[in-house]
Design a protein around this motif. Sequence first.
Motif, mmCIF file in Angstrom:
data_model
loop_
_atom_site.group_PDB
_atom_site.id
_atom_site.type_symbol
_atom_site.label_atom_id
_atom_site.label_comp_id
_atom_site.label_asym_id
_atom_site.label_seq_id
_atom_site.Cartn_x
_atom_site.Cartn_y
_atom_site.Cartn_z
ATOM 1 N N LYS A 3 0.799 -1.224 0.000
ATOM 2 C CA LYS A 3 0.000 0.000 0.000
ATOM 3 C C LYS A 3 0.833 1.277 0.000
ATOM 4 O O LYS A 3 0.318 2.355 -0.291
ATOM 5 N N HIS A 59 -4.107 4.195 6.666
ATOM 6 C CA HIS A 59 -4.044 3.277 7.801
ATOM 7 C C HIS A 59 -5.454 2.821 8.131
ATOM 8 O O HIS A 59 -6.403 3.611 8.093
ATOM 9 N N CYS A 60 -5.593 1.551 8.506
ATOM 10 C CA CYS A 60 -6.917 0.956 8.700
ATOM 11 C C CYS A 60 -7.624 1.539 9.926
ATOM 12 O O CYS A 60 -7.041 2.261 10.735
ATOM 13 N N GLN A 61 -8.881 1.177 10.081
ATOM 14 C CA GLN A 61 -9.772 1.823 11.039
ATOM 15 C C GLN A 61 -9.847 1.147 12.399
ATOM 16 O O GLN A 61 -10.583 1.593 13.292
ATOM 17 N N LYS A 62 -9.074 0.099 12.636
ATOM 18 C CA LYS A 62 -9.267 -0.701 13.852
ATOM 19 C C LYS A 62 -9.062 0.106 15.134
ATOM 20 O O LYS A 62 -9.795 -0.074 16.113
ATOM 21 N N GLU A 109 -10.463 5.885 9.182
ATOM 22 C CA GLU A 109 -9.152 5.665 8.598
ATOM 23 C C GLU A 109 -8.327 6.936 8.760
ATOM 24 O O GLU A 109 -8.863 8.013 9.027
#
Length: 206
Positions: free
Chosen positions: A23, A148-151, A107
């Motif tokens: 990515k 960057h992911c949402q976790k 995100e």
Amino acid sequence: MQITSTAELEDLLGSPMPRAVSKERSTLTQTDRDWLALSPFVLVATSDADGNCDVSPKGDPPGFVHVIDDHTIAVPERPGNRRADSFHNVLSNPHVGLIFLIPGRRETLRINGRVRVFSDAPWFDEMVVEGHRPILALVVDIDTIYFHCQKAFMRSKLWKPETWTPEALPSHAKLIKSVQDTPESVEDLEAYYAEERYSRGLYATP
């Protein structure tokens, strides 16, 4: 047990997913530009030559970060406490990490790069807010960009107002007085940090 090697770390975490590895990019896409145009807030991470770290928040109306070209952005500096920690750091260690947020979005857009400090440039005119040009600007030559992911936001429920408890702590003035030996009284500090008075110094010295 303390982890002391990359082998131990990788054995515990496992290998990253191919999508997480691929990515990264080094050039702004239109999607990146769209995100920056809607972001009113960025966290700026720096360190000095000895590795002492700092993270400073920067905020302005959405789109406040100026895109110079596909490889370069500028982050404006407004009046503050004059510590200038980030600026001192990058003069000795010209590397920076940025996390751009959009309220309500889980995100983030992350940009890492090398940074220079400018006191003026023609594009300062494009970063005027309420009639005031920036004092300085951090100009970032981009090395890597990625979403960057949402976790983290899902775990923290950061954007869910029903989880917010700002009243759980005393006022900012009381917090300051509890950890810092200031000559001002709590009442003086309450007046100083009052939103109406404090807002007058957002773009110019009141």
